[in-house]
Motif scaffolding. Structure first.
Motif, mmCIF file in Angstrom:
data_model
loop_
_atom_site.group_PDB
_atom_site.id
_atom_site.type_symbol
_atom_site.label_atom_id
_atom_site.label_comp_id
_atom_site.label_asym_id
_atom_site.label_seq_id
_atom_site.Cartn_x
_atom_site.Cartn_y
_atom_site.Cartn_z
ATOM 1 N N ALA A 41 0.844 -1.181 0.000
ATOM 2 C CA ALA A 41 0.000 0.000 0.000
ATOM 3 C C ALA A 41 0.887 1.241 0.000
ATOM 4 O O ALA A 41 2.045 1.179 0.443
ATOM 5 C CB ALA A 41 -0.909 -0.005 1.220
ATOM 6 N N PRO A 42 0.382 2.366 -0.475
ATOM 7 C CA PRO A 42 1.182 3.597 -0.503
ATOM 8 C C PRO A 42 1.726 3.930 0.879
ATOM 9 O O PRO A 42 0.980 3.952 1.865
ATOM 10 C CB PRO A 42 0.183 4.645 -0.987
ATOM 11 C CG PRO A 42 -0.822 3.882 -1.766
ATOM 12 C CD PRO A 42 -0.956 2.558 -1.063
ATOM 13 N N GLY A 43 3.026 4.165 0.936
ATOM 14 C CA GLY A 43 3.649 4.529 2.198
ATOM 15 C C GLY A 43 3.952 3.376 3.123
ATOM 16 O O GLY A 43 4.526 3.573 4.198
ATOM 17 N N ASN A 44 3.574 2.166 2.709
ATOM 18 C CA ASN A 44 3.802 0.986 3.551
ATOM 19 C C ASN A 44 4.832 0.062 2.919
ATOM 20 O O ASN A 44 5.116 0.148 1.719
ATOM 21 C CB ASN A 44 2.496 0.208 3.751
ATOM 22 C CG ASN A 44 1.508 0.943 4.621
ATOM 23 O OD1 ASN A 44 1.764 2.048 5.083
ATOM 24 N ND2 ASN A 44 0.365 0.314 4.849
ATOM 25 N N GLU A 45 5.351 -0.823 3.751
ATOM 26 C CA GLU A 45 6.270 -1.825 3.217
ATOM 27 C C GLU A 45 5.466 -2.961 2.584
ATOM 28 O O GLU A 45 4.293 -3.174 2.889
ATOM 29 C CB GLU A 45 7.150 -2.375 4.347
ATOM 30 C CG GLU A 45 8.103 -1.345 4.919
ATOM 31 C CD GLU A 45 9.164 -1.965 5.805
ATOM 32 O OE1 GLU A 45 10.077 -1.235 6.218
ATOM 33 O OE2 GLU A 45 9.079 -3.174 6.088
ATOM 34 N N ARG A 46 6.136 -3.698 1.721
ATOM 35 C CA ARG A 46 5.493 -4.847 1.107
ATOM 36 C C ARG A 46 5.243 -5.914 2.159
ATOM 37 O O ARG A 46 6.079 -6.163 3.035
ATOM 38 C CB ARG A 46 6.396 -5.404 0.006
ATOM 39 C CG ARG A 46 5.777 -6.531 -0.799
ATOM 40 C CD ARG A 46 6.655 -6.868 -1.994
ATOM 41 N NE ARG A 46 7.977 -7.296 -1.581
ATOM 42 C CZ ARG A 46 9.046 -7.294 -2.392
ATOM 43 N NH1 ARG A 46 8.915 -6.855 -3.625
ATOM 44 N NH2 ARG A 46 10.203 -7.719 -1.948
ATOM 45 N N GLU A 47 4.072 -6.554 2.078
ATOM 46 C CA GLU A 47 3.738 -7.597 3.031
ATOM 47 C C GLU A 47 3.214 -8.835 2.323
ATOM 48 O O GLU A 47 2.581 -8.744 1.269
ATOM 49 C CB GLU A 47 2.691 -7.097 4.048
ATOM 50 C CG GLU A 47 1.411 -6.567 3.460
ATOM 51 C CD GLU A 47 0.494 -5.960 4.508
ATOM 52 O OE1 GLU A 47 0.838 -5.944 5.710
ATOM 53 O OE2 GLU A 47 -0.600 -5.475 4.127
#
Length: 121
Positions: A41-47
């Motif tokens: 998601a924008p601004g988040n790390e890949r999960e």
């Protein structure tokens, strides 16, 4: 040239459903590959979202999608699917698939470019 391409993303209202596809092309033995779906998601790390073993006999889900998402594979079609139900705005992200070869001395590790899922009213 081996490629994995995601499709099926789009806009959906909260509570809706989508099915994503991750399809392989090129010279490879599809059943040698375990497939994992990730999202960012924008601004988040890949999960990590969900994964399926090369033989399709084992699956794993992140806690935040358990009971809502289902991963499956169709080896003849050389595709892995992610059925997403009860989508919520927090599921909005770019979803990408990763294919990793699990056979000894096979080093294949491929990423698709991703497909955008937007959940909003």
């Amino acid at each position: 040239q081996v490629q994995f391409v995601e499709s099926g993303g789009g806009w959906v209202q909260p509570g809706g459903s989508l099915t994503l596809s991750c399809t392989a092309s090129g010279e490879l033995t599809f059943t040698w590959y375990a497939i994992t779906w990730y999202r960012q998601a924008p601004g988040n790390e890949r999960e990590l979202v969900a994964s399926i073993s090369s033989m399709g006999d084992s699956t794993f889900y992140a806690d935040f999608v358990k009971g809502r998402f289902t991963i499956s594979r169709h080896d003849i079609q050389r595709a892995v699917y992610l059925r997403m139900n009860s989508l919520q705005p927090e599921d909005t992200a770019v979803y990408s698939c990763n294919a990793r070869c699990v056979i000894p001395r096979c080093h294949g590790d491929y990423w698709g470019k991703g497909t955008l899922v937007t959940v909003s009213s």
